[in-house]
Design a protein around this motif. Sequence first.
Motif, PDB file in Angstrom:
ATOM      1  N   UNK A  86      -6.210 -39.235 -31.755  1.00 49.23           N
ATOM      2  CA  UNK A  86      -5.296 -40.041 -30.930  1.00 49.23           C
ATOM      3  C   UNK A  86      -5.149 -39.427 -29.535  1.00 49.23           C
ATOM      4  N   UNK A  87      -5.056 -38.124 -29.480  1.00 50.78           N
ATOM      5  CA  UNK A  87      -4.959 -37.442 -28.186  1.00 50.78           C
ATOM      6  C   UNK A  87      -6.207 -37.712 -27.343  1.00 50.78           C
ATOM      7  N   UNK A  88      -7.369 -37.534 -27.950  1.00 48.56           N
ATOM      8  CA  UNK A  88      -8.627 -37.758 -27.224  1.00 48.56           C
ATOM      9  C   UNK A  88      -8.740 -39.207 -26.760  1.00 48.56           C
ATOM     10  N   UNK A  89      -8.338 -40.136 -27.615  1.00 48.66           N
ATOM     11  CA  UNK A  89      -8.359 -41.558 -27.265  1.00 48.66           C
ATOM     12  C   UNK A  89      -7.477 -41.805 -26.043  1.00 48.66           C
ATOM     13  N   UNK A  90      -6.258 -41.269 -26.080  1.00 48.36           N
ATOM     14  CA  UNK A  90      -5.319 -41.491 -24.985  1.00 48.36           C
ATOM     15  C   UNK A  90      -5.799 -40.841 -23.689  1.00 48.36           C
ATOM     16  N   UNK A  91      -6.422 -39.697 -23.772  1.00 46.81           N
ATOM     17  CA  UNK A  91      -6.834 -38.957 -22.581  1.00 46.81           C
ATOM     18  C   UNK A  91      -8.130 -39.469 -21.965  1.00 46.81           C
ATOM     19  N   UNK A  92      -8.950 -40.187 -22.740  1.00 45.09           N
ATOM     20  CA  UNK A  92     -10.243 -40.562 -22.163  1.00 45.09           C
ATOM     21  C   UNK A  92     -10.746 -41.968 -22.473  1.00 45.09           C
ATOM     22  N   UNK A  93     -10.251 -42.610 -23.507  1.00 47.23           N
ATOM     23  CA  UNK A  93     -10.862 -43.878 -23.896  1.00 47.23           C
ATOM     24  C   UNK A  93     -10.033 -45.120 -23.590  1.00 47.23           C
ATOM     25  N   UNK A  94      -8.743 -45.002 -23.592  1.00 47.40           N
ATOM     26  CA  UNK A  94      -7.880 -46.157 -23.373  1.00 47.40           C
ATOM     27  C   UNK A  94      -8.005 -46.625 -21.916  1.00 47.40           C
ATOM     28  N   UNK A  95      -7.795 -47.908 -21.670  1.00 45.77           N
ATOM     29  CA  UNK A  95      -7.955 -48.470 -20.322  1.00 45.77           C
ATOM     30  C   UNK A  95      -7.113 -47.735 -19.282  1.00 45.77           C
TER      31      UNK A  95
END
Length: 170
Positions: A86-95
């Motif tokens: 979730x951290x990685x998603x928020x830091x790099x993948x989310x719009x």
Amino acid sequence: SEKFLLHQLLDDPKYQGIKKLVYTYDFGDNWEYYMTVIGRAAPTPDFVCLSGSGHPVAEDASSHRGWEEVKAAYRAAKPTSEQQERREWFESMVANADPLGLAGDRVNFWDPKQVNKDLVTMVERFEKMADESQRVQDQISAAQAQRRIKPENVFRMDGGAFGRGPMQGR
């Protein structure tokens, strides 16, 4: 909203003096925005946010619970593999990714300049979408007039018209 523009609501004599508004957004996820009217300025075509609090919610967090899970991932002293994802998603993948994440007091970070810049971008994006929708509608109307697309082969989605059949790919 399909029913009201905000200025129509605030200008309506029935609602004069209204101080609190709740706006539900996001087509089923039911994000609720609580707004306080603190005054009125001269009309302008621009959206401006004067105050707020908390880090902007991650796009596509799915729900209030999803956003709370993202924040919990940063509060965890020893994050699970799911929380680390979730951290990685928020830091790099989310719009609206934030490479700095939400560690420490970042969960309370609120940047009015960035919020207002994002509002301008959002309005520009919606205007482009409206222009594109009109362009497609004009193409469909022209094709229908030339009988290249039958009315039964046209369907609507999100306020725009899209064709199937002979116009596809043009």
